[in-house]
Each structure stands twice: as structure tokens, then as C-alpha cells.
Write a protein that holds these residues in place. Structure first.
Motif, short mmCIF file in Angstrom:
data_model
loop_
_atom_site.label_atom_id
_atom_site.label_comp_id
_atom_site.label_asym_id
_atom_site.label_seq_id
_atom_site.Cartn_x
_atom_site.Cartn_y
_atom_site.Cartn_z
N ALA A 1 0.83 -1.21 0.00
CA ALA A 1 0.00 0.00 0.00
C ALA A 1 0.86 1.25 0.00
O ALA A 1 0.55 2.23 -0.69
N ILE A 2 1.95 1.22 0.77
CA ILE A 2 2.86 2.37 0.79
C ILE A 2 3.43 2.60 -0.61
O ILE A 2 3.50 3.73 -1.09
N SER A 3 3.82 1.51 -1.28
CA SER A 3 4.35 1.63 -2.64
C SER A 3 3.29 2.21 -3.59
O SER A 3 3.60 3.06 -4.43
N GLY A 4 2.03 1.76 -3.42
CA GLY A 4 0.96 2.27 -4.27
C GLY A 4 0.72 3.74 -4.07
O GLY A 4 0.51 4.50 -5.03
N VAL A 5 0.78 4.18 -2.81
CA VAL A 5 0.57 5.60 -2.52
C VAL A 5 1.68 6.45 -3.10
O VAL A 5 1.44 7.56 -3.60
N VAL A 6 2.92 5.95 -3.05
CA VAL A 6 4.08 6.72 -3.51
C VAL A 6 3.89 7.19 -4.94
O VAL A 6 4.15 8.36 -5.28
N PHE A 7 3.43 6.30 -5.83
CA PHE A 7 3.30 6.71 -7.24
C PHE A 7 1.90 7.18 -7.60
O PHE A 7 1.71 7.81 -8.64
N SER A 8 0.89 6.91 -6.75
CA SER A 8 -0.48 7.24 -7.15
C SER A 8 -0.73 8.74 -7.20
O SER A 8 -1.50 9.21 -8.04
N GLY A 9 -0.10 9.50 -6.30
CA GLY A 9 -0.29 10.95 -6.35
C GLY A 9 0.25 11.55 -7.63
O GLY A 9 -0.43 12.32 -8.32
N TYR A 10 1.47 11.17 -7.99
CA TYR A 10 2.09 11.67 -9.23
C TYR A 10 1.29 11.24 -10.45
O TYR A 10 0.98 12.05 -11.33
N LEU A 11 0.92 9.95 -10.49
CA LEU A 11 0.21 9.44 -11.67
C LEU A 11 -1.22 9.98 -11.75
O LEU A 11 -1.74 10.18 -12.84
N GLY B 1 -4.74 11.32 -14.44
CA GLY B 1 -6.13 11.50 -14.03
C GLY B 1 -6.58 10.53 -12.96
O GLY B 1 -6.00 9.45 -12.78
N ARG B 2 -7.64 10.94 -12.23
CA ARG B 2 -8.15 10.13 -11.12
C ARG B 2 -8.82 8.85 -11.64
O ARG B 2 -8.66 7.78 -11.06
N MET C 1 -6.09 6.62 -1.65
CA MET C 1 -5.74 8.00 -1.95
C MET C 1 -6.64 8.60 -3.03
O MET C 1 -7.15 9.71 -2.90
N VAL C 2 -6.87 7.84 -4.09
CA VAL C 2 -7.53 8.42 -5.28
C VAL C 2 -9.05 8.48 -5.13
O VAL C 2 -9.67 9.46 -5.57
N SER C 3 -9.66 7.48 -4.52
CA SER C 3 -11.12 7.47 -4.45
C SER C 3 -11.70 8.66 -3.69
O SER C 3 -12.55 9.38 -4.23
N ARG D 1 -3.21 18.87 -4.81
CA ARG D 1 -3.97 17.94 -3.97
C ARG D 1 -3.49 16.49 -4.10
O ARG D 1 -3.39 15.79 -3.11
N GLY D 2 -3.20 16.05 -5.31
CA GLY D 2 -2.78 14.67 -5.50
C GLY D 2 -1.49 14.36 -4.78
O GLY D 2 -1.37 13.38 -4.04
#
Length: 448
Positions: A55-65, A70-71, A114-116, A379-380
């Protein structure tokens, strides 16, 4: 009521359902996987917390991506990863493979967490935003509840395999019926991916990308509130250190505090290790799984309380009342364990009170406030940082809880959680602002 917006929020919130399901399904498998692979307490801690590392790994790139692509794109990516994880855990041939697919599932719910709520906050009208973002937390609690039902049903299928109603499940799952617990997640994943086909991209994200016409079409079609002029919106290349100082410092600290407090209060220790805790109180594994269904039901019911009150009473009162109730509940659970086996039933009472207080306050409000306090153009990335603290704290609790429980035993473990949480009441009273009824642009301007 804008039913188009409600459907969009529902579709995005299904990511929360999968997050909740994937988080809670592990609780029914812990003792079974421990026995099958002969795991130590540390091994069980890794089995539970490896998904949190993912989950930490997912959060790391999810904000940038999510800022780049796009969300909606990131929601679809999380759905694909949930599917891979569910199928992989079902067929994994070794503990190493099982951990690998749990890591992939962790990446999925790191992205979703993060994204939802970010996406829902950007499409919601101000007077409904708290309610709609809270639907994400409701979806998490429903996912947890359905996972508990699923685990319980799968265990019954194993026990009653000769009964006609359970024969097919027995045939599919065999003796390693924990695999069936993972496979059951496939069905809500398919529903989630199907619903995503019918939702739009975030108009606020389109504005930041200077795709003004596309954003306006969505704003007009779905009647989305938007006050900022296009000349005021531009993408900002903001590094980490800029996000924790100046006008961004206070919203960042608020979001980080809420994310950390929501975990150190021990919620996921109960979600992940509920059967183990109830075993400690003298319940059998079957009774413990049934008890967790009750816990999941209370979690859902009191999340509805938050949905009904968050846009009426505000975010801050819910936080204060809920945090006080959580601390008192932890102290009660500790006391009941201290008093011994004759008070085992009261342990369940304390846990249910704890879940109720968490469900109408910390659970939904952390995501609501964190998705509101940051300016659109950062925000992301800002949510990435705060959500990293959520999963980092979650991973620490998930990894260390079985060892703490083994060393300190249940009475001191829950007393420790209660004492750690006490300063939070003062912090909430002094530093958390009320954002009820304000547009995202009004909240952004308040920091300036």
C-alpha cells in the motif's frame, strides 16, 4: 438530489469496498495460513503487514500518476491490481507467492485509499461533500462486513461440505479453504471495473491540465459546483519541502495527524487480528469469526450515523466525540481482560463500542478533511504524503501487534493503545478547523 453525482460517488466508492474487503479478508485466514506454513509470530506479522508495505508503494506513485493521467485512470488501475491479487492468492503454491500477491493487493488499496476520496471530493457539491466522501468510508465498512460474512460462509462450506447447499464450495475450495476467502473478492472487483466505464474524468483535474472545454462539458452535464476561474488554476511543480512549509504547512500537518491517529488507535489490529483477540478472550475460532460479523455490522451501522450528521453537525464535533469514545472503549477492553475469563463477554461489548465510536468519527472524517484541505493544483501529491503516513503507521501496527500481544498480553496491549491516543482530544480541539459547507476553493483561500 443530483443522482448522477450520487452514482459517480457510488462507483468511485466501490474502490473503498474492495479496500475494506481486501483488508478484512486476511483476518479469517491468519490462523489457517499460520498452521499450513508453520509461521512464527513474526511470520504472521509479515503475512498481514506485507500488503501494507504494498500500500505504501501504491501511494508513492499514485499521487504523481493521478496528477499526470487523471483520477479515473488510477481507479481503473487499482481495480486491475485487485483482480490480479485475488486470483493470485487463490492459486498461490507457496508462502512466498502468497506474500507476492498480497503485496500487489496492497498496491491496489494504497492507490484506492488516496484516489477514491480525492476523486469524490472533486465532483461533489459543497453541501453534500462530507456525505459523499463518507460514502467511501461506508463502502470500506461494507467491504469489511461482506469479507467477514464471506469468511464465515466459506468456513461453514468447509465444515458442511456434504450438505447439498455447500457441496460446490467444498468441491472448489477443498481442505485449504482459506483460498476460497480470497477468491470471493473477484466478484466485487468485476462490478467495480464495470461501473468505472460510466463515470467521467474529474473536471477539476481537467482544468489543471488546461482542458477547459472538456471540463466545462462535464461541469454542465453533471451540474458540478466550480467557482475558480481558469486563469487561477495552473499546475504547480511542488517538491516535498514546499508541501510542508508556508501556506501548505497547516493543512499538511492536519492531514498527517488524522491519518496517523486513525491507525495508532488500533483499528486495524482489531480488523486484522479480531479472531486472535477473541481467542485470547476464550472464544473458539468459529465463534470468533461469527463475532467478527457482528463487529462488521456495527461498523456499517455507525458509518451511516456519520453520513447523516457530518454535513449537519460538522467534522470537528464528530472527531471530538468519537476520539473520546475510542479512548474510553480501549480502556474498557483492557479492564475486562484484566478481570479475567468471567468477563470475556464484556470484551465483545468494549470492542463493539470502540468500533461504533470509530465508525461515526475517525473512519470517515479523516478522509473527508484530508481530501478537502489541499489546493487543487497540489492535492494529489499532498494526499500522497499524508496517505503515506496512514499506511506507514498501519504497517507498523500490523507487523508489531502479534508480538506486542504475545509479550504484553491483551490487557496491557489495549491499555497502551488507549494511553497513546489521549493527547489527540486536545489536538483536535485546538488545531482542526471546521470545513462544513465550504467549497474547495473557499477552503483553499482560507490558508492564504
Amino acid at each position: 438530489m443530483n443522482f448522477k453525482i450520487v452514482f459517480i460517488a457510488f462507483a468511485a466508492a466501490l474502490a473503498g469496498f474492495l479496500f475494506g474487503f481486501d483488508t478484512a479478508v486476511i483476518s479469517g485466514t491468519v490462523e489457517l495460513v499460520k498452521e499450513q506454513f508453520n509461521l512464527s509470530d513474526a511470520g504472521i506479522g509479515w503475512y498481514v503487514s506485507c500488503a501494507l508495505v504494498g500500500a505504501i508503494s501504491g501511494v508513492v506513485f499514485s499521487g504523481y500518476l493521478s496528477d499526470k493521467y487523471g483520477r479515473k485512470f488510477m481507479l481503473m488501475l487499482s481495480g486491475a491490481l485487485f483482480l490480479i491479487s485475488a486470483l493470485g492468492c487463490t492459486v498461490s503454491g507457496s508462502f512466498t507467492e502468497l506474500v507476492l500477491y498480497r503485496l500487489i493487493g496492497g498496491v491496489a488499496f494504497g492507490v484506492a485509499s488516496m484516489v477514491s476520496p480525492l476523486y469524490i471530493s472533486e465532483i461533489s457539491p459543497a453541501h453534500m461533500r462530507g456525505k459523499l466522501v463518507s460514502v467511501y468510508q461506508l463502502a470500506i465498512t461494507l467491504g469489511i462486513l461482506i469479507a467477514y460474512f464471506s469468511n464465515y460462509w466459506t468456513s461453514l462450506a468447509h465444515e458442511r461440505g456434504q450438505d447439498s447447499g455447500f457441496f460446490l464450495a467444498k468441491l472448489l475450495y477443498g481442505e485449504q479453504y482459506w483460498r476460497g476467502m480470497f477468491f470471493n473478492e473477484v466478484f466485487p472487483v468485476i462490478l467495480f471495473l464495470g461501473c468505472l466505464l460510466f463515470i467521467p474524468k474529474s473536471p477539476r483535474w481537467l482544468m489543471v491540465k488546461n482542458r477547459i472545454d472538456a471540463a466545462r462539458q462535464i461541469i454542465d452535464a453533471y451540474q458540478i459546483e466550480y467557482q475558480q476561474q481558469k486563469t487561477e488554476v495552473k499546475e504547480e511543480k511542488t517538491g516535498f519541502f514546499k508541501l510542508v512549509k508556508g501556506i501548505y504547512r497547516r493543512p499538511m500537518l492536519i492531514a498527517i495527524f488524522l491519518m496517523v491517529f486513525s491507525q495508532i488507535c488500533g483499528i486495524n489490529a482489531i480488523i486484522y487480528y479480531g479472531p486472535s483477540i477473541l481467542n485470547e478472550a476464550g472464544f473458539t475460532l468459529g465463534d470468533a469469526l461469527g463475532g467478527q460479523v457482528t463487529i462488521g455490522f456495527v461498523n456499517v451501522v455507525f458509518t451511516f450515523v456519520a453520513i447523516y450528521t457530518i454535513d449537519r453537525w460538522g467534522r470537528k464535533p464528530l472527531l471530538r466525540f468519537g476520539a473520546t469514545g475510542v479512548i474510553l472503549s480501549l480502556l474498557l477492553i483492557s479492564l475486562m481482560f484484566f478481570l479475567g475469563d468471567s468477563y470475556a463477554n464484556y470484551v465483545i461489548v468494549g470492542i463493539l463500542l470502540y468500533i461504533a465510536c470509530y465508525a461515526f468519527s475517525l473512519g470517515p472524517v479523516q478522509f473527508v478533511i484530508a481530501s478537502e484541505v489541499f489546493p487543487t493544483n497540489i492535492r494529489g501529491r499532498a494526499l500522497t504524503i499524508s496517505t503515506l503516513f496512514l499506511w506507514g503507521t498501519n504497517a507498523i501496527v500490523g507487523q508489531t501487534f502479534p508480538m506486542i500481544l504475545s509479550e504484553l498480553k491483551a490487557p496491557l496491549t489495549f491499555l497502551l493503545f488507549g494511553v497513546i491516543c489521549m493527547p489527540a482530544i486536545w489536538i483536535i480541539k485546538k488545531y482542526i478547523p471546521e470545513t462544513k459547507g465550504k467549497t474547495l476553493e473557499e477552503i483553499e483561500n482560507s490558508w492564504k
